[in-house]
Design an enzyme around this catalytic site. Structure first.
Site, PDB file in Angstrom:
ATOM      1  N   SER A   1      -2.548  -3.647  -3.922  1.00 49.98           N
ATOM      2  CA  SER A   1      -1.252  -3.247  -3.364  1.00 49.98           C
ATOM      3  C   SER A   1      -0.219  -4.314  -3.711  1.00 49.98           C
ATOM      4  O   SER A   1      -0.487  -5.502  -3.570  1.00 49.98           O
ATOM      5  CB  SER A   1      -1.337  -3.101  -1.849  1.00 49.98           C
ATOM      6  OG  SER A   1      -0.027  -3.072  -1.320  1.00 49.98           O
TER       7      SER A   1
ATOM      8  N   ASN B   1       2.479  -4.852  -2.058  1.00 52.31           N
ATOM      9  CA  ASN B   1       3.352  -5.088  -0.904  1.00 52.31           C
ATOM     10  C   ASN B   1       2.847  -6.117   0.098  1.00 52.31           C
ATOM     11  O   ASN B   1       3.431  -6.298   1.155  1.00 52.31           O
ATOM     12  CB  ASN B   1       3.622  -3.762  -0.182  1.00 52.31           C
ATOM     13  CG  ASN B   1       4.261  -2.758  -1.123  1.00 52.31           C
ATOM     14  OD1 ASN B   1       5.158  -3.111  -1.880  1.00 52.31           O
ATOM     15  ND2 ASN B   1       3.773  -1.521  -1.100  1.00 52.31           N
TER      16      ASN B   1
ATOM     17  N   SER C   1       1.159  11.396  -3.870  1.00 50.99           N
ATOM     18  CA  SER C   1       2.548  11.847  -4.056  1.00 50.99           C
ATOM     19  C   SER C   1       2.609  13.328  -4.432  1.00 50.99           C
ATOM     20  O   SER C   1       3.488  14.059  -3.959  1.00 50.99           O
ATOM     21  CB  SER C   1       3.235  11.032  -5.157  1.00 50.99           C
ATOM     22  OG  SER C   1       3.182   9.667  -4.841  1.00 50.99           O
TER      23      SER C   1
HETATM   24  C1  LIG Z   1       3.645   5.663   1.097  1.00 47.16           C
HETATM   25  C2  LIG Z   1       2.424   5.177   0.381  1.00 47.16           C
HETATM   26  C3  LIG Z   1       1.523   4.338   1.046  1.00 47.16           C
HETATM   27  C4  LIG Z   1       0.373   3.886   0.383  1.00 47.16           C
HETATM   28  N1  LIG Z   1      -0.505   3.079   1.059  1.00 47.16           N
HETATM   29  C5  LIG Z   1      -1.662   2.720   0.454  1.00 47.16           C
HETATM   30  C6  LIG Z   1      -2.633   1.961   1.146  1.00 47.16           C
HETATM   31  O1  LIG Z   1      -2.480   1.611   2.316  1.00 47.16           O
HETATM   32  N2  LIG Z   1      -3.773   1.630   0.497  1.00 47.16           N
HETATM   33  C7  LIG Z   1      -4.008   2.011  -0.808  1.00 47.16           C
HETATM   34  O2  LIG Z   1      -5.077   1.692  -1.349  1.00 47.16           O
HETATM   35  N3  LIG Z   1      -3.099   2.723  -1.492  1.00 47.16           N
HETATM   36  C8  LIG Z   1      -1.951   3.088  -0.886  1.00 47.16           C
HETATM   37  N4  LIG Z   1      -1.039   3.822  -1.576  1.00 47.16           N
HETATM   38  C9  LIG Z   1      -1.317   4.174  -3.001  1.00 47.16           C
HETATM   39  C10 LIG Z   1      -1.979   5.538  -3.132  1.00 47.16           C
HETATM   40  O3  LIG Z   1      -3.252   5.538  -2.564  1.00 47.16           O
HETATM   41  C11 LIG Z   1      -2.114   5.942  -4.602  1.00 47.16           C
HETATM   42  O4  LIG Z   1      -3.051   5.106  -5.222  1.00 47.16           O
HETATM   43  C12 LIG Z   1      -0.799   5.841  -5.348  1.00 47.16           C
HETATM   44  O5  LIG Z   1       0.226   6.420  -4.569  1.00 47.16           O
HETATM   45  C13 LIG Z   1      -0.855   6.546  -6.698  1.00 47.16           C
HETATM   46  O6  LIG Z   1      -1.137   7.908  -6.545  1.00 47.16           O
HETATM   47  P1  LIG Z   1       0.000   9.049  -6.580  1.00 47.16           P
HETATM   48  O7  LIG Z   1       0.860   8.796  -7.780  1.00 47.16           O
HETATM   49  O8  LIG Z   1      -0.776  10.331  -6.648  1.00 47.16           O
HETATM   50  O9  LIG Z   1       0.761   8.928  -5.314  1.00 47.16           O
HETATM   51  C14 LIG Z   1       0.128   4.286  -0.952  1.00 47.16           C
HETATM   52  C15 LIG Z   1       1.040   5.116  -1.601  1.00 47.16           C
HETATM   53  C16 LIG Z   1       2.164   5.575  -0.964  1.00 47.16           C
HETATM   54  C17 LIG Z   1       3.126   6.466  -1.699  1.00 47.16           C
END
Ligand SMILES: Cc1cc2nc3c(=O)[nH]c(=O)nc-3n(C[C@H](O)[C@H](O)[C@H](O)COP(=O)(O)O)c2cc1C
Length: 338
Positions: free
Chosen positions: A182, A184, A319
């Site tokens: 992450s 963040n 997403s």
């Molecule tokens: C709002 C938000 C919060 C997320 N929080 C986490 C998290 O706590 N832990 C994690 O492993 N990934 C987290 N992710 C990442 C997602 O699990 C995923 O790997 C990433 O969004 C890429 O996939 P996507 O393009 O289909 O969204 C988060 C993503 C978003 C958008």
């Protein structure tokens, strides 16, 4: 009628600020579940009795929810009822955390992207485990638990957070996801650097052996990778992970490589190519015994198919599900079981 209601849910995810919308939609879903109406929305593939074997686990289908949608393990049983084969809850830290200041989720409708800088806001390990114990009997699916280091934990002590979190969740989780990617949480991505990664993986592996013997249960462990990882380092992460008998990789987390004016990790459509490139590299480097979970920019049935064609064993949505809702789940289940 159901389509209308689904569209209404999607509409709700658009009209309010993103974080509020997300929480409201999840609470409405819970209301629908509690009123025993969730079956009207659920997408069940009655015809298939096939089970998908990944490591020591048997999945009813290959489509799951990625980490971060159900941060506190409060809704995973509902996603199971909707038709998802697995849900990764968390990321959970040892102590409760508020996360970064709001606003910290941004939507870009036209681009179909999100940027978030949440920073592991969650209720902490004790409460999350309580939730899991309460709701797991109602869950038809595989439960992944994503664990991460606390904001205040120093880099040199981070391994202890992961070890303690394994103590908490090893027995009740079906698999564990080690979040070292992450963007963040300050320093988190440093855990995958050359100096830190072997030590961390070694500690996790030792703990896994100890807990496997204690509980007579194998809980697979997946490392969640960053799409921004340097190639040389990637090779090391994969090699150490395999040398120490961990189970596989999740490709990928969000990327900091974007031109939006806010800081945080970008997900969604514009992450697709980067996440796919990473997945291809991992597939090339890894040995057959390691499993691969695809995540990042999966927005359509074609994306699901492409990820499966490129060695993914399972595919996660985040997403895409926010933007397209159940119609994406329907298409994803259809294409991944055909
Ligand atoms: C709002 C938000 C919060 C997320 N929080 C986490 C998290 O706590 N832990 C994690 O492993 N990934 C987290 N992710 C990442 C997602 O699990 C995923 O790997 C990433 O969004 C890429 O996939 P996507 O393009 O289909 O969204 C988060 C993503 C978003 C958008």
């Amino acid at each position: 009628m159901i389509k209308l209601l689904e569209d209404y849910f999607l509409f709700l995810t658009r009209i309010f600020p993103p974080e509020f919308s997300k929480n409201l939609t999840l609470k409405l879903l819970r209301l629908v579940y509690n009123l025993k109406l969730i079956n009207f929305f659920s997408i069940k593939k009655e015809s298939t009795k096939t089970k998908y074997l990944v490591s020591s686990l048997s999945f009813k289908n290959r489509i799951g929810i990625a980490g971060g949608l159900d941060k506190n393990a409060e809704f995973f049983h509902i996603f199971g009822s909707l038709g998802f084969g697995f849900v990764e809850v968390g990321t959970i830290t040892l102590e409760p955390q508020k996360g970064n200041p709001k606003p910290r989720i941004f939507r870009f409708f036209k681009d179909k992207n999100l940027v978030n800088s949440l920073g592991f806001n969650n209720v902490g390990s004790v409460k999350a485990l309580e939730n899991i114990k309460k709701l797991k009997p109602m869950f038809d699916g595989i439960l992944g638990v994503s664990i991460g280091k606390s904001k205040t934990t120093k880099l040199k002590n981070a391994w202890q957070d992961y070890i303690h979190l394994m103590d908490y969740f090893y027995l009740d989780a079906d698999y564990l996801a080690i979040n070292i990617s992450s963007p963040n949480t300050t320093n988190l991505r440093d855990l995958s650097s050359n100096e830190n990664i072997e030590f961390l993986i070694q500690k996790i592996s030792e703990k896994k052996i100890q807990l496997t013997n204690l509980y007579k249960k194998d809980t697979p462990i997946f490392i969640k990778l960053s799409p921004d990882e340097e190639e040389l380092n990637l090779e090391k992460i994969i090699r150490f992970s395999e040398d120490y008998n961990l189970d596989g990789f999740i490709c990928s987390n969000t990327t900091t490589d974007h031109s939006y004016p806010m800081s945080g990790g970008m997900s969604g459509s514009s992450l697709k190519q980067k996440a796919l490139d990473l997945q291809k590299k991992v597939a090339e480097i890894k040995k057959d015994k390691s499993f691969l979970i695809a995540s990042g920019g999966v927005m359509s049935a074609d994306d699901v198919q492409e990820r499966l064609r490129n060695s993914a064993d399972l595919v996660q949505l985040y997403s895409g599900y926010i933007y397209y809702g159940n119609s994406l789940l329907r298409d994803a289940l259809e294409i991944s079981s055909s």
